[in-house]
Scaffold this motif. Sequence first.
Motif, PDB file in Angstrom:
ATOM      1  N   ASP A 118     -15.659  51.918  72.698  1.00  0.00           N
ATOM      2  CA  ASP A 118     -14.281  51.778  73.168  1.00  0.00           C
ATOM      3  C   ASP A 118     -13.665  50.591  72.431  1.00  0.00           C
ATOM      4  O   ASP A 118     -14.041  49.439  72.666  1.00  0.00           O
ATOM      5  N   SER A 189     -11.178  61.293  71.006  1.00  0.00           N
ATOM      6  CA  SER A 189     -11.189  60.551  72.260  1.00  0.00           C
ATOM      7  C   SER A 189     -10.243  59.352  72.164  1.00  0.00           C
ATOM      8  O   SER A 189     -10.254  58.621  71.167  1.00  0.00           O
ATOM      9  N   SER A 190      -9.451  59.135  73.205  1.00  0.00           N
ATOM     10  CA  SER A 190      -8.422  58.086  73.094  1.00  0.00           C
ATOM     11  C   SER A 190      -9.000  56.666  73.104  1.00  0.00           C
ATOM     12  O   SER A 190      -8.299  55.727  72.730  1.00  0.00           O
ATOM     13  N   ASP A 191     -10.260  56.494  73.508  1.00  0.00           N
ATOM     14  CA  ASP A 191     -10.832  55.135  73.469  1.00  0.00           C
ATOM     15  C   ASP A 191     -11.337  54.766  72.065  1.00  0.00           C
ATOM     16  O   ASP A 191     -11.638  53.612  71.788  1.00  0.00           O
ATOM     17  N   LYS A 225      -1.520  61.954  72.994  1.00  0.00           N
ATOM     18  CA  LYS A 225      -2.083  61.927  74.356  1.00  0.00           C
ATOM     19  C   LYS A 225      -2.319  63.349  74.878  1.00  0.00           C
ATOM     20  O   LYS A 225      -3.309  63.622  75.547  1.00  0.00           O
ATOM     21  N   THR A 229      -9.145  64.603  73.164  1.00  0.00           N
ATOM     22  CA  THR A 229     -10.379  65.233  73.646  1.00  0.00           C
ATOM     23  C   THR A 229     -11.286  64.136  74.177  1.00  0.00           C
ATOM     24  O   THR A 229     -11.942  63.415  73.416  1.00  0.00           O
ATOM     25  N   ASP A 230     -11.296  64.005  75.484  1.00  0.00           N
ATOM     26  CA  ASP A 230     -12.025  62.914  76.122  1.00  0.00           C
ATOM     27  C   ASP A 230     -13.502  62.881  75.693  1.00  0.00           C
ATOM     28  O   ASP A 230     -14.185  63.911  75.732  1.00  0.00           O
ATOM     29  N   GLY A 231     -13.953  61.710  75.261  1.00  0.00           N
ATOM     30  CA  GLY A 231     -15.367  61.517  74.910  1.00  0.00           C
ATOM     31  C   GLY A 231     -15.800  62.294  73.673  1.00  0.00           C
ATOM     32  O   GLY A 231     -16.988  62.424  73.421  1.00  0.00           O
ATOM     33  N   ASN A 236     -14.727  69.787  76.365  1.00  0.00           N
ATOM     34  CA  ASN A 236     -13.327  69.469  76.670  1.00  0.00           C
ATOM     35  C   ASN A 236     -12.374  70.167  75.691  1.00  0.00           C
ATOM     36  O   ASN A 236     -11.304  70.641  76.077  1.00  0.00           O
TER      37      ASN A 236
END
Length: 374
Positions: A118, A189-191, A225, A229-231, A236
């Motif tokens: 992250d 992933s956004s992080d 946003k 795609t989370d993670g 997902n």
Amino acid sequence: MRNILVKGVAAGAIALLSLTACASERSQTPAGDTGASAGATGAAQGFAADSLIGVALPSKTSENWVLAGDLFTNGLKEAGFTSDVQYAGSSTTVADQQAQISAMVTKGAKVIVIGATDAAQLSTQAEAAKAAGATVIAYDRLIKNTDAVDYYIAYDNFKVGQLQGQALLDGMKAKKADGPYTIELFSGSSDDNNSAVFFDGAMDVLKPKIDDGTVVVGSGQTDVKQTATDGWKAENAQRRMDSLLTSTYGSKALDGVLSPNDTLARAIITSVKGAGKDLPVVTGQDSEVESVKSIVAGEQYSTINKDTRELVKQTIQMAKDLQAGKQPQVNDTKSYNNGVKVVPSYLLEPLIVTKENVVEAYANDPKLAPLTKE
Ligand code: BGC
């Protein structure tokens, strides 16, 4: 330019002008060039040849991370260093990585290489590493909002996005000479700081075509946003593609999908096949085994070759230089702003791979070369 984009104030003509300027700067500084090390921080003092080098990698969300761990373990040993190579777990990734970096600092690591899980959650650990006298190198993914990052080493990720955007256009044109083309956009992933960089690079190429109507995003979802795609998880991406197909593509054709990497590309292809629709042009990244096979078989359209062996080799070279009391080489001191400073970078050149150049692209890769022989 990327500083402008990272800060999220890219707008109109100013951003466009800076983009042009940056593109020409970049092309004059080919990766691997013996660029200047001006702007590099952290005056090197040198340290014992068998010192500890810590490597904190994210969870194994793609094959490149698995490979990087092995290459660091072997390469650092070969260079005479003591190494500590760690991966964040698959669920408590941030806390894992924070604890791993803190432990490396406590053990007296002289260099800490970090592939951030992250981007925005490591400033405390990076600052503690610097305070203890270690050099902090962001590997592949930039660490944000701290001046405690000495160097960034990566394939030029903005360029990766541009290559993906261009491949999507080329692939669709090869199948259907004229637009309009209907597409969907996926991002990572956004992080991960890279996700927005890949997306911005792709949009640098696609946006003018969207604006002039050559390309239409069927769902209207064009914001990073909405497309995240989370993670970086395949399930997902597959779920989002399933729902886009249901909501938007009942009888409508889908010409292309921008996928930021291979894992997600295969999930998207699985979803489209499941819905019984014709396969669109799908991009990717990482040269994963199953995706290279898919390109050879004519399913996935493209991937990106970011040879992990070269990236790890250059990172170990940085550690060797620091050990010898030299400033490591960088070739870019303008592009990657982490919100606090422009981090001196060593950028390598990514390569687009399609069925057309797959044989040459992997000719020197003993794992992938055999897969390209039909
Ligand atoms: C890397 C990509 C990779 C993704 C997911 C990114 O930060 O640059 O190569 O596909 O992480 O693991």
